[in-house]
Design an enzyme around this catalytic site. Structure first.
Site, short mmCIF file in Angstrom:
data_model
loop_
_atom_site.label_atom_id
_atom_site.label_comp_id
_atom_site.label_asym_id
_atom_site.label_seq_id
_atom_site.Cartn_x
_atom_site.Cartn_y
_atom_site.Cartn_z
N HIS A 135 70.06 10.86 54.55
CA HIS A 135 69.68 9.63 55.25
C HIS A 135 68.33 9.74 55.97
O HIS A 135 68.13 9.11 57.01
CB HIS A 135 70.78 9.19 56.20
N GLU A 137 74.89 18.28 59.42
CA GLU A 137 75.37 16.91 59.13
C GLU A 137 76.25 16.86 57.88
O GLU A 137 76.93 15.85 57.64
CB GLU A 137 74.18 15.97 58.90
N HIS A 180 71.51 9.14 65.92
CA HIS A 180 70.39 10.00 66.34
C HIS A 180 69.73 9.48 67.61
O HIS A 180 68.52 9.54 67.77
CB HIS A 180 69.32 10.04 65.25
N HIS A 199 68.59 21.30 56.13
CA HIS A 199 67.28 21.06 56.75
C HIS A 199 67.30 21.41 58.23
O HIS A 199 68.36 21.41 58.85
CB HIS A 199 66.78 19.63 56.53
#
Lengths: 118, 279
Positions: free
Chosen positions: B12, B239, B59, B192
Site C-alpha cells: 500500500h 505489516e 499511519h 521494507h
C-alpha cells in the site's frame, strides 16, 4: 518462573517502543498536526514559534533545524509522523533513506534495485 | 449465511497513489507492479464480492499516540480519506457495511478479543490505495468493514495473535445471516524499512517464502516473534501480519492461488500481491 529476556538489538534499527513514544511525544504530536495544510503553513511562516507551541525540547528542535532524520529518530520521532514533516520539505522516503544511509539518492535507488538479485 | 469468496493481499505504498493520479501505470518503473492487477480484477468481476473486510494499519491519520488501539474495527456508515500531510489525491468516500461491523464486533469480542469500535474513522492510503488498485474506476462495488491493527507503536500484537484474530473474523463472517459475498483483504508489506541506518532493507528470500506459505502452510510466519519479523522483513515489513489475518479468515480448508505478483522495488518497498480463493 521465566524471566523476560530482551532480544539482541537489530543493527541500524530503532523500535518505536514505549520509551521512544514517551520521549518523542511532543515532536510526533507536532508532526501529526501537519496533516492539516493550515498547520504546515504556520510552520513554514515561523518554524521556531511552531516548535515552541508544541514544547519540543532542545534535541528535537536541533533535529528539526538540521532536517536530520537520524537525529529526529534519536529524539523520539516515529517515521510515520516524520514523513509528514518531510512532506513540508518536499522530500520523499527515498530522500530520507539516502540521508540516513549516507548515500546519494541515485545510489540508494540503485541499492534497492540491486536487491532484485536477477 | 454469508460466503467468503477469497483474499486479496497487496502492498500500500503512498507513491502508488501518486502514480495512479499521474496515470503512470504503463511507465517502465511502474508497469511490473500495475501489471499484476488485471488478472485479479478479472477474478473479482466473476466472484462478485459485495462486501470487503479490510485488515490494514493506520499511519497517523485516524489514530495518534494519544490513543493507540491494538485492534480497532470500523462501524461507520461511510469512510473518508483525508490529507495525510504529503498530498496524494483523496479518493471518493466508501460506504460501510454496518450490519457486518456490529455482527463482527459482537462475535469477536465474544471470543475474548478486546476490540476498539469506531463509528467515525478516517481511512488512510493503506486502505484506499488497494481499493483503487482493485477498482480503478473508483466506483466501489463493495461496502467495507475496516479492521486496523497497530504497527506504529511497540509492543505490536504477535503474529500468532493476529492470526487468531483473523480466524475469529472469518468465523464471524461465516455466521452472519446474509447472502453477502465477502472479500477479505490484507494490506501492507512486503519487506521494507524506512527508518534508521538500515533504511532500504529488503529480504526477497523471506518474502517469497512467505507468499508460498500462505498457500500451503498459512501458519508458517506465526512461529516468528515480532522482533524476529522486524529483523527479517524491516520495521515496516512487519505489516505483513495483515496478510496473515486475512489468510486466517479463509479458514482451514484448501485454497487455490488465483494470482500472485512480486516486484522489487516500489519506492523503498518489495511489493507483493496475492489473491487466493477457497479450493
Amino acid at each position: 518462573m521465566t524471566l523476560t529476556s530482551t532480544p539482541a538489538p537489530i543493527p541500524g534499527t530503532t523500535l518505536f517502543d514505549g520509551e521512544q513514544a514517551r520521549k518523542g511525544y511532543a515532536l510526533n504530536k507536532m508532526c501529526y498536526s501537519f496533516n492539516e495544510a493550515a498547520n504546515r503553513e504556520a510552520f513554514r511562516r515561523d518554524e521556531d514559534a511552531y516548535c515552541e507551541r508544541y514544547g519540543l525540547d532542545e534535541a528535537q528542535r536541533d533535529a528539526i533545524r538540521n532536517r536530520n532524520v537520524l537525529q529526529l529518530i534519536a529524539a523520539g520521532g516515529n517515521v510515520y509522523y516524520l514523513a509528514k514533516f518531510a512532506g513540508i520539505l518536499g522530500l520523499d522516503v527515498q530522500d530520507l533513506g539516502a540521508q540516513q544511509t549516507g548515500m546519494t539518492k541515485d545510489a540508494f535507488k540503485a541499492m534497492l534495485v540491486a536487491q532484485r538479485g536477477e | 449465511m454469508a460466503t467468503i469468496i477469497g483474499n486479496v493481499c497487496c502492498s500500500h505504498v503512498p507513491a502508488i497513489g501518486g502514480a495512479i493520479a499521474k496515470g503512470l501505470q504503463q511507465d517502465p518503473y511502474w508497469k511490473p507492479f500495475f501489471d499484476g492487477f488485471p488478472p485479479v480484477r478479472d477474478w473479482l468481476a466473476k466472484a462478485r464480492p459485495d462486501v470487503a473486510v479490510i485488515f490494514y494499519n493506520d499511519h497517523g491519520l485516524n489514530f495518534f499516540l494519544d490513543k493507540m488501539p491494538t485492534f480497532a474495527v470500523g462501524a461507520a456508515p461511510e469512510y473518508r480519506n483525508a490529507d495525510e500531510g504529503w498530498g496524494i489525491p483523496q479518493l471518493p468516500p466508501i460506504a460501510g457495511q454496518q450490519d457486518l461491523s456490529w455482527h463482527l464486533i459482537n462475535q469477536v469480542i465474544g471470543e475474548d478479543f478486546d476490540l476498539v469500535t469506531c463509528q467515525e474513522m478516517l481511512v488512510d492510503h493503506a486502505l484506499t490505495i488497494p481499493m483503487a488498485l482493485l477498482w480503478p474506476d473508483q466506483k466501489w462495488p463493495v461496502r467495507i468493514v475496516p479492521v486496523c491493527i497497530n504497527t506504529v507503536q511497540f509492543p505490536l500484537p504477535s503474529a500468532s495473535r493476529v492470526y487468531k484474530l483473523g480466524e475469529a473474523v472469518g468465523r464471524a463472517i461465516r455466521s452472519w445471516q446474509s447472502d453477502a459475498r465477502v472479500l477479505v483483504m490484507g494490506t501492507g508489506g512486503l519487506s521494507h524499512q524506512l527508518d534508521g541506518k538500515r533504511a532500504g532493507f529488503i529480504n526477497k528470500d523471506f518474502d517469497l517464502q512467505f507468499l508460498e506459505s500462505l498457500e500451503h502452510d498459512p501458519k508458517w510466519a506465526t512461529k516468528y516473534s515480532i522482533h524476529e519479523l522486524v529483523e527479517k522483513t524491516g520495521t515496516q515489513g512487519v505489516e505483513l501480519v495483515m496478510w496473515l489475518a486475512a489468510r486466517a479468515a479463509l479458514g482451514e480448508g484448501l485454497v487455490r492461488k488465483v494470482h500472485a505478483n512480486y516486484h522489487i522495488p516500489i519506492s523503498n518497498t518489495a511489493s507483493g500481491l496475492l489473491a487466493l480463493a477457497p479450493a
